[in-house]
Structure formats: C-alpha cells, structure tokens
Scaffold this active site. Structure first.
Site, PDB file in Angstrom:
ATOM      1  N   HIS A  45     -13.268  11.814  71.743  1.00 59.06           N
ATOM      2  CA  HIS A  45     -14.438  11.590  70.312  1.00 59.06           C
ATOM      3  C   HIS A  45     -14.533  10.414  70.214  1.00 59.06           C
ATOM      4  O   HIS A  45     -15.664   9.217  68.710  1.00 59.06           O
ATOM      5  CB  HIS A  45     -13.884  12.546  69.267  1.00 59.06           C
ATOM      6  CG  HIS A  45     -14.223  13.892  69.938  1.00 59.06           C
ATOM      7  ND1 HIS A  45     -13.126  14.319  69.588  1.00 59.06           N
ATOM      8  CD2 HIS A  45     -14.915  14.816  67.896  1.00 59.06           C
ATOM      9  CE1 HIS A  45     -13.009  15.695  69.513  1.00 59.06           C
ATOM     10  NE2 HIS A  45     -14.412  15.970  69.058  1.00 59.06           N
ATOM     11  N   ASP A 174      -6.626  16.752  60.672  1.00 62.34           N
ATOM     12  CA  ASP A 174      -7.876  16.917  60.972  1.00 62.34           C
ATOM     13  C   ASP A 174      -7.425  18.109  62.381  1.00 62.34           C
ATOM     14  O   ASP A 174      -6.531  17.639  63.236  1.00 62.34           O
ATOM     15  CB  ASP A 174      -8.646  15.564  61.858  1.00 62.34           C
ATOM     16  CG  ASP A 174      -9.498  16.141  62.534  1.00 62.34           C
ATOM     17  OD1 ASP A 174     -10.229  15.993  61.869  1.00 62.34           O
ATOM     18  OD2 ASP A 174     -10.046  14.660  62.831  1.00 62.34           O
ATOM     19  N   MET A 175      -8.825  18.865  62.174  1.00 64.99           N
ATOM     20  CA  MET A 175      -8.222  19.660  63.213  1.00 64.99           C
ATOM     21  C   MET A 175      -9.539  20.866  63.341  1.00 64.99           C
ATOM     22  O   MET A 175     -10.504  21.207  62.507  1.00 64.99           O
ATOM     23  CB  MET A 175      -6.945  20.956  62.717  1.00 64.99           C
ATOM     24  CG  MET A 175      -7.324  21.878  61.332  1.00 64.99           C
ATOM     25  SD  MET A 175      -7.089  23.634  60.561  1.00 64.99           S
ATOM     26  CE  MET A 175      -6.637  24.970  62.510  1.00 64.99           C
ATOM     27  N   TRP A 226      -6.691  35.429  66.100  1.00 70.09           N
ATOM     28  CA  TRP A 226      -6.994  36.103  64.926  1.00 70.09           C
ATOM     29  C   TRP A 226      -7.541  35.345  63.418  1.00 70.09           C
ATOM     30  O   TRP A 226      -9.121  35.833  63.077  1.00 70.09           O
ATOM     31  CB  TRP A 226      -6.757  37.865  64.384  1.00 70.09           C
ATOM     32  CG  TRP A 226      -5.894  38.428  64.708  1.00 70.09           C
ATOM     33  CD1 TRP A 226      -5.454  38.481  62.567  1.00 70.09           C
ATOM     34  CD2 TRP A 226      -5.020  38.174  65.029  1.00 70.09           C
ATOM     35  NE1 TRP A 226      -3.714  38.429  62.435  1.00 70.09           N
ATOM     36  CE2 TRP A 226      -3.821  38.395  64.104  1.00 70.09           C
ATOM     37  CE3 TRP A 226      -4.706  38.608  66.217  1.00 70.09           C
ATOM     38  CZ2 TRP A 226      -2.760  38.790  64.656  1.00 70.09           C
ATOM     39  CZ3 TRP A 226      -3.562  38.536  66.973  1.00 70.09           C
ATOM     40  CH2 TRP A 226      -2.435  38.854  66.203  1.00 70.09           C
ATOM     41  N   LYS A 227      -7.173  34.331  63.431  1.00 71.23           N
ATOM     42  CA  LYS A 227      -6.352  33.998  62.080  1.00 71.23           C
ATOM     43  C   LYS A 227      -7.874  32.732  62.009  1.00 71.23           C
ATOM     44  O   LYS A 227      -8.634  32.454  61.473  1.00 71.23           O
ATOM     45  CB  LYS A 227      -5.421  33.457  61.776  1.00 71.23           C
ATOM     46  CG  LYS A 227      -4.391  34.855  61.595  1.00 71.23           C
ATOM     47  CD  LYS A 227      -3.069  34.327  61.140  1.00 71.23           C
ATOM     48  CE  LYS A 227      -2.052  35.528  60.867  1.00 71.23           C
ATOM     49  NZ  LYS A 227      -0.863  34.761  60.034  1.00 71.23           N
ATOM     50  N   GLY A 307      -0.954  12.946  60.122  1.00 69.41           N
ATOM     51  CA  GLY A 307      -1.749  11.511  60.090  1.00 69.41           C
ATOM     52  C   GLY A 307      -1.040  10.259  60.429  1.00 69.41           C
ATOM     53  O   GLY A 307      -1.169   9.239  61.092  1.00 69.41           O
TER      54      GLY A 307
END
Length: 341
Positions: A45, A174-175, A226-227, A307
């Site tokens: 990114h 951060d996911m 599914w979660k 982090g």
C-alpha cells in the site's frame, strides 16, 4: 534486494504526484504517507500503490483539488462529503476533526461519504496515537470478496483499525476482512513466494497458498471464514449509515476504481478523560508482559503485540533503506521524470 533511502523515496513519489497535477501541499502529504507505509513494511500500500493512484487521477476518478465539505453537525458527530477528493488527505482531515471533537467531548466521530481509497488504513490509527488518542476507523470498499458460501464477489474487504497510544510504542491493529489483502497477494507473487497460510480458492475451488490463482479467481478467503464475512457486511452497513453514504453494492455502481465513492468512519477517544496515565500504563504493560511470557511456536521466537513488527521494520528500513521491487521503483522514477504538460 534493492533498498531506497526514505528521503529519496519520498522526494521521488512527491515529484511524481506534482507531475500528475497534485498541489504541492497535497503531494507532500500523500508522498509522505506512501513512503511511511513502505517504511513500516506494508509494501503493498506504499510505493506499490503509486501507479494505481496516478492512474485514477489521470482518469478523473480522484479530484486532486477537492476538499471535504460538512454535511451534518451533531456535536460529537460530524458527517462530511469527501467530494471524491484524495483519500489520504480526506482521511487525515477526518481523523484530525475526530481528535478535535474528542478534545471537547472525550469522544469524536467523523464519517466521510463520497471519498476515495485511503491507502493504508493503519496510517490514521498511528496518526491518532501519535497525538495521544485511542482510535477506531474503518472503510467499506467495492465488491472484491465472496460472502461465505458464495463463489462470486459480493462484499467488500473493509479494513478495520484500532489504535492505543503507548510511550514505548503504540499498539496499532490494522486488518482487512480477508486472510490476505490483494496487495499482499501481489507483493508475494512479485517475490515468487507462497503465502504463509492458504489465502483463497483456485479455479477448482481448492484452498491454496499460491497467490496467482487467487488473484485469477478473486476468491480471497474471509478472515475467520463466515465470521469475517459477517463482520465485513456489518462494517459496510455501519459505514454507509453513519456517513449517509454508499454501501458496497452502491460503490459497485460508481465504477471509479477501488473504493471510488466509498464510506468511512473515524472515531477518536481521549483516554485521559476516563483514566489517569498510571492506569493506562499498567493496563498496557501488564498485557504486553503476559504476551512476552507466552511460549512461542518456534524456538527463539517472540510473541508481538499489534504494531510491534511495524516498529521493528520501521527501524530497520530507516537504517538500511526501504526494500523495493525494482520494476515498481523504476516505474515511479519514470513518472517523476515525466514532463509537466
């Protein structure tokens, strides 16, 4: 492996943005964000996203001169129209406004509609933590992941971030809602490597750790099966409702690239309006100490808090230079050397 000094990468990216028509102040902010992202090890990114961003600008999908405009003011909640401006500068503005509101009320929530790709979502968690604030933020995206039980894309990847300030190194989570982002698939493929764990399905419907077949099918695996699928749906709906903006289904109709016209939420919390510094320090250090005493999977390994790896990578890359894919770097160099007009 080629490494580039931070200042050299920053200067090159900034020049590429100026050539593309960004005002100098916005080019500076965006170049620093992209460079810091690569510096922290989120290569997918940072530098790697420059070409895509420039493509969106050239197509008119991002208005480099637009500024957020206020839609709704409810005291501790504000809603802004991002006016299809630059996702990075819109997001920095929104988190700063959330922090300003939290200074008054203890908690501030700013929602953005009609904005564009914010690049690394974790940037805005670090932004808040650097100023001493806890933060929660997320964005919805276009359809790029199948809902659990489906084979075609119908839900967004909807990155979710949480951050807590800490003197010894902020705790920042951060996911994405997929096991791996498409950016991670790309960087893994460029290095001719496999994913550490299966990240999606191939043409035959089998789970695979090979990035290329997953990119081909676009059947990335939701985190937690599914979660993760359910959480992606709820984040999408919350972001659209809180911002008076678009859902993933509506972003698909805009047709202006990744996250074009998306909805985002930024929450800032002043922890010292609730606790004193001693309590915060104790809660954080007790938790980290417990993590440190966990038995690692590999001998000599270490269990990190969210982090921590970014901080270690940051220190290494500032000392040695930031690793780059030479093909990507050469493209950005070319963009920076193009003639204006």
């Amino acid at each position: 492996m080629k490494r580039i000094a931070f200042d050299d990468m920053f200067t090159t990216i900034k020049q590429a943005f100026i050539v593309a028509g960004l005002p100098e102040d916005k080019a500076t902010v965006c170049a620093r964000t992209h460079t810091e992202t690569s510096r922290d090890g989120v290569y997918s990114h940072g530098l790697n996203r420059v070409e895509r961003f420039l493509d969106f600008v050239s197509k008119g999908w991002v208005d480099v001169h637009a500024e957020p405009s206020l839609d709704v003011n409810l005291g501790s909640i504000e809603i802004y129209n991002g006016n299809m401006g630059i996702g990075i500068t819109n997001s920095i503005f929104a988190m700063d406004r959330a922090i300003d509101i939290a200074k008054q009320y203890g908690l501030g929530l700013v929602a953005l509609n009609n904005t564009t790709h914010w690049m690394r979502g974790g940037s805005y968690g670090w932004q808040a933590a650097d100023k001493g604030y806890m933060a929660i933020c997320w964005t919805n995206t276009e359809s790029c992941m199948p809902a659990w039980g489906a084979t075609s894309g119908g839900i967004g990847n909807n990155p979710f971030i949480m951050a807590i300030p800490r003197q010894g190194g902020h705790v920042v989570f951060d996911m994405a809602m997929s096991q791996y982002s498409y950016g991670k698939l790309e960087t893994t493929r460029l290095k001719n490597e496999k994913l550490p764990y299966p990240g999606g399905f191939d043409q035959e419907g089998n789970l695979t750790d090979e990035p290329a077949p997953i990119e081909a099918t676009r059947r990335i695996l939701p985190t937690g099966y599914w979660k993760g699928s359910g959480l992606a749906i709820m984040l999408d709906l919350f972001s659209a409702i809180l911002s008076k903006g678009r859902t993933t289904a509506d972003i698909d109709l805009v047709g202006k690239g990744a996250c074009g016209g998306c909805s985002q939420v930024f929450i800032a919390i002043d922890p010292l309006r609730i606790n004193d510094q001693a309590f915060l320090d104790q809660a954080l250090e007790h938790t980290i100490t417990q993590l440190r005493t966990s038995i690692p999977v590999t001998e000599g390994g270490e269990v990190n808090y969210p982090g921590e790896r970014s901080l270690k990578t940051r220190a290494e890359n500032m000392q040695l230079g930031i690793p780059v894919d030479e093909g990507v770097w050469n493209k950005v160099l070319g963009f920076s050397q193009a003639k204006i007009g």
